[in-house]
Scaffold this motif. Structure first.
Motif, PDB file in Angstrom:
ATOM      1  N   VAL A  80       0.832  -1.207   0.000  1.00 36.29           N
ATOM      2  CA  VAL A  80       0.000   0.000   0.000  1.00 36.29           C
ATOM      3  C   VAL A  80       0.866   1.256   0.000  1.00 36.29           C
ATOM      4  N   LEU A  81       1.937   1.240   0.780  1.00 36.98           N
ATOM      5  CA  LEU A  81       2.834   2.397   0.814  1.00 36.98           C
ATOM      6  C   LEU A  81       3.553   2.578  -0.521  1.00 36.98           C
ATOM      7  N   LEU A  84       1.217   4.321  -2.845  1.00 27.98           N
ATOM      8  CA  LEU A  84       1.136   5.744  -2.509  1.00 27.98           C
ATOM      9  C   LEU A  84       2.351   6.502  -3.026  1.00 27.98           C
ATOM     10  N   VAL A  85       3.542   5.958  -2.818  1.00 28.34           N
ATOM     11  CA  VAL A  85       4.772   6.640  -3.235  1.00 28.34           C
ATOM     12  C   VAL A  85       4.855   6.735  -4.753  1.00 28.34           C
ATOM     13  N   ALA A  88       2.089   9.282  -6.119  1.00 30.39           N
ATOM     14  CA  ALA A  88       1.966  10.610  -5.504  1.00 30.39           C
ATOM     15  C   ALA A  88       2.358  11.723  -6.464  1.00 30.39           C
ATOM     16  N   LEU A 343      -4.399  11.120  -7.322  1.00 30.82           N
ATOM     17  CA  LEU A 343      -4.961  10.546  -6.101  1.00 30.82           C
ATOM     18  C   LEU A 343      -5.851  11.570  -5.421  1.00 30.82           C
ATOM     19  N   ASN A 345      -9.014  12.580  -2.570  1.00 29.88           N
ATOM     20  CA  ASN A 345      -9.139  12.331  -1.134  1.00 29.88           C
ATOM     21  C   ASN A 345      -9.771  10.977  -0.832  1.00 29.88           C
ATOM     22  N   LEU A 348      -6.992   8.423  -1.089  1.00 33.91           N
ATOM     23  CA  LEU A 348      -6.080   8.604   0.041  1.00 33.91           C
ATOM     24  C   LEU A 348      -6.716   8.122   1.340  1.00 33.91           C
ATOM     25  N   ILE A 351      -6.342   4.382   1.301  1.00 34.38           N
ATOM     26  CA  ILE A 351      -4.952   4.014   1.582  1.00 34.38           C
ATOM     27  C   ILE A 351      -4.644   4.177   3.065  1.00 34.38           C
ATOM     28  N   ALA A 352      -5.084   5.291   3.654  1.00 40.00           N
ATOM     29  CA  ALA A 352      -4.814   5.537   5.073  1.00 40.00           C
ATOM     30  C   ALA A 352      -5.500   4.495   5.954  1.00 40.00           C
ATOM     31  N   ALA A 355      -3.682   1.137   5.560  1.00 39.12           N
ATOM     32  CA  ALA A 355      -2.377   1.155   6.226  1.00 39.12           C
ATOM     33  C   ALA A 355      -2.528   1.062   7.738  1.00 39.12           C
TER      34      ALA A 355
END
Length: 406
Positions: A80-81, A84-85, A88, A343, A345, A348, A351-352, A355
């Protein structure tokens, strides 16, 4: 159990989700990455919250896990991280798509090489002792066509509502029967499937348009094969022990490909007509529908082997997120270069939440719960998913988290 749950069970459950992602990203003139990403993240969170809660609830006794649960959840957190990376900055390069796939191969290697091995359950019999291959096969042409159709549809066992829906369901069943082979189809049935299955393959792969000479060459080759199958004195000389299962596997993939593409296009139309963001439909309706197989399979397995079901709850979404997303993005990279993605909200927030859930699994389940999961933990997961769904709906309606986060 963790090896079987992280490989075979997760592959089987995750195949429809992978094709949904491929359809969302590769169909149309512009890749719908948000729909694909919201679908895989939404279904992953649903499986790890709601379905895992149900798995623990139906387990015959409180579930005792080990270090492999932390391994799987940390791998999911890392995936997942990485998503995101990589996304982004607004675009995904080919080497980033490749790295996602390599990451999954590394995880799979770790599972296979260092997974826990347990003795066979004496209560589970070997399936081979019940499978007896015989040459007594079902012939397609023994009964008249209407009798075969009645046996296929099982008309006498249908309810009134099912009979009313039969003008829609019967053609689907007939098409499936003429393109998906049984284990030992028989000479006549095998010959018919050779023609119908090859025609379905050519049409579904888009080979029926453009160069018609290639289409007719392949099609008439299958006609010759069907004639050879019908004239063969022994069915096993033609079908063998591997050919028909392989053909059925390929046809099943094509059916999932067509179904996923149709479903994605339908959701896009519904979103445009109703004014609902496609990402919201992907994280809710599409995610719930795609996870139906996970719910049925994992709950069924949980009654006999709950550790395998828990492993599949984490490894299945990981397979969808890495294998499905990486293959779709890499395909689009080859066609048109870097894939643009923004991405919002909603993504995100998914994802948050994912995580934080994986962090809780990796840190507090081993320490606070000592790897022992019971009904209270199950209720907490179900309540957490209901709370997240409410927050996500409010965000998509524009009530909260309106200003862009990145």
């Amino acid at each position: 159990p963790d090896v079987a749950g992280a490989t075979l069970l997760s592959f089987g459950n995750g195949a429809p989700d992978v094709f949904t992602q491929v359809a969302a990203i590769t169909h149309g003139s512009r890749p719908d990455v948000l729909l694909a990403l919201s679908s895989v993240l939404g279904s992953g969170f649903y499986i790890n919250c709601a379905i895992m809660g149900i798995v623990v609830m139906v387990a015959p006794q409180p579930l005792s896990l080990d270090w492999t649960f932390r391994r799987d959840t940390l791998a999911y957190l890392g995936a997942v991280l990485l998503i995101l990376v990589f996304m982004a900055d607004g675009e995904v390069q080919w080497y980033q798509s490749t790295f996602l796939f390599v990451y999954y191969i590394g995880y799979l290697t770790l599972v296979i090489c260092f997974g826990t091995k347990t003795a066979a359950d004496p209560d589970i019999e070997e399936p081979n002792q019940y499978i007896k291959r015989t040459n007594t096969v079902r012939e397609f042409g023994i009964h008249p066509t209407m009798t075969w159709l009645r046996n296929l549809v099982q008309w006498d066992n249908l309810s009134l509502f099912q009979k009313i829906c039969s003008p829609v369901t019967v053609p689907v069943k007939v098409t499936l029967s003429l393109t998906m082979t049984p284990e030992e189809p028989g000479r006549v049935y095998g010959a018919v499937i050779s023609v119908c299955g090859s025609f379905f393959f050519l049409v579904s792969m888009g080979l029926s348009t453009g160069d018609h000479s290639r289409f007719f060459f392949i099609f008439f080759s299958m006609v010759i094969l069907s004639a050879a199958m019908y004239s063969a004195s022994s069915v096993e000389l033609v079908t063998g022990a591997w050919l028909m299962p392989m053909v059925t596997f390929v046809q099943a993939i094509l059916w999932m490909k067509l179904s996923a593409g149709t479903l994605v296009e339908l959701l896009e139309v519904v979103g445009m007509v109703a004014g609902v963001p496609p990402a919201f439909l992907g994280a809710t309706l599409l995610a719930w529908g795609a996870s139906t197989a996970d719910l049925a399979a994992n709950v069924s397995v949980a009654r006999r082997n709950p550790r395998m079901a828990v492993a599949a709850c984490v490894a299945g979404p990981l397979f969808n997120l890495l294998a499905g997303m990486s293959s779709s993005l890499l395909y689009q990279n080859v066609l048109s270069g870097p894939v643009e993605v923004h991405l919002d909200n909603g993504i995100l927030l998914l994802i948050a939440a994912t995580a934080l859930l994986m962090l809780y699994f990796a840190v507090f389940v081993p320490t606070l719960h000592a790897y022992l999961l019971g009904p209270k933990w199950s209720n907490m997961l179900l309540g957490g998913y209901a709370l997240f769904t409410g927050v996500y709906v409010l965000q998509q309606m524009g009530e909260i988290f309106v200003d862009p986060w990145i």
